[in-house]
Design a protein around this motif. Structure first.
Motif: not given
Lengths: 197, 197, 197
Positions: A23, A137, A142
């Motif tokens: 990520i 995240d 995200r």
């Protein structure tokens, strides 16, 4: 069985650290950002668990092996950067499913080993499994998987309950660990496969 | 008096969990989101307080009643969903005022009971009262009440100081609890009524 | 040497609290917002360190002097508001560099004093030095210095390692503290001066 739990825990850290690196790559972070994201994902959930359960100091202060495992994972990923960049979109959710399964069981195990009841064990399993990925995240801006995908928290809770029930049964310790992990992996991987979530 | 504190604490959890459910409804969250928001609001402030004071494990690990109270509050809310949806805009700030009053006193009480001084007790009262609602508002992407309304933190601090002063006085224990709660409720409810904030 | 560490720690709190007040001014926060930002910056890093190391209760609960130092710093700043407002853009990064240097050494020192190894000491130095300023920048919706400037985390890690190495050497205790602080200040101030970062 304590030895198994330890190696499983390290494997979970590697798997979640890798998901953090992937990520970080997608968000075009620099190596320092990769390290921060890998560490948050790899040890974030367990750190929260230890703080809430009152285990002090937290596990990676007692045993810095965890920190070195994260550093080695990130350095290896940077060396093999082009390989990670070419990974298909399916690798991240699968890595995440393995991390979720392992950390859920370890969270529930630690709570039961301290003498806490089923409710606390299931919640600690859920927190250990979910919090690291959630931090990852949120930091990468995200929407967290746990809020996006319905069978995420459900899979963790189902696996943790299975572990709580098996924990006090006279069955082989390997089965006590393997069955709940299979429950979580089964639910998550079929959710990914059937795009149910 | 310990019994009174306990029941008051559970009442505070119900009231704050309800405020979490109401905000989750407004943000169109699913039942899992409601549960997360209700739990954060209901036990978030107390968890931070226990971590900082070094009480281990945190209160809801020692006594999972708190977790079940939250689950029951959320399930009851979902069953009575249409009723909650029709609640007027005034219910949320009033529930929030009660939660703020109860949790402020309990936070200050826990610090004093551990032998800490007035400064720490007032700060722990403020943190216990304010942190849960702040987490709720941040997670639902609202401006936290504590930053939006001037008489919010002030009310909590005034109530906590009142409790610290009364704590060592030879008065009836019920008055020691009731008076500071009335101070906070009086300040918050009149701020809501007169739109001072 | 324990006395030196204490006074240094208080100086670090003042310096970081001031940096919190300056950023609160720029974000046009009210006095309560200033207090929150000053407290987060001044004691946020040390609080995280104490929680992770299992020191309980956290340092400012044991010794509320820290809280009063923050309150006095903020009140003095409000009284001298016009002076702070006119400070040049260079003051904030310089204050921040001093805070980073002091808190890094104290974080590493606390970990070593508890008997932890070099890896944990360096990480605790980094966390103590970096977390408070990160909280400040996140709350004021700025990109954290630690992510924006490359020689920020590097300076903290270099200073912490220097302290870990000197800690077990038979040199004068003042040199053990002064040298690593000079390493961090040298790296940060030259990065600011040469606009390397």
């Amino acid at each position: 069985m304590a030895g198994w739990i330890y190696w499983l825990d390290l494997a979970g850290v590697i798997v979640f650290a890798l998901s953090g690196v992937i990520i970080a790559c997608r968000s075009r972070m620099d190596p320092f950002g990769m390290l921060v994201l890998a560490a948050m994902t790899g040890i974030g959930g367990g750190t929260l668990r230890d703080l809430l359960l009152g285990i002090r100091p937290v596990f990676w202060v007692t045993d810095p092996t965890y920190l070195w495992v994260i550093i080695i994972t990130v350095v290896s990923s940077i060396v093999g950067f082009h390989y990670i960049h070419r990974l298909s979109r399916i690798v991240l959710p699968v890595l995440d499913a393995f991390g979720l399964a392992i950390f859920t069981i370890i969270g529930a195990h630690k709570a039961l080993a301290l003498g806490h009841g089923g409710t606390v064990a299931v919640l600690m399993g859920l927190l250990t499994g979910v919090a690291g990925g959630m931090l990852r995240d949120v930091l990468a801006r995200r929407v967290p998987m746990v809020l996006r995908q319905e069978i995420y928290a459900t899979a963790s809770i189902a696996g943790a309950w299975t572990y709580v029930i098996l924990y006090s049964q006279p069955i082989h310790p390997y089965a006590t660990i393997a069955l709940p992990i299979l429950v979580i992996l089964g639910l998550r991987l079929s959710a990914i496969y059937w795009r149910l979530s």
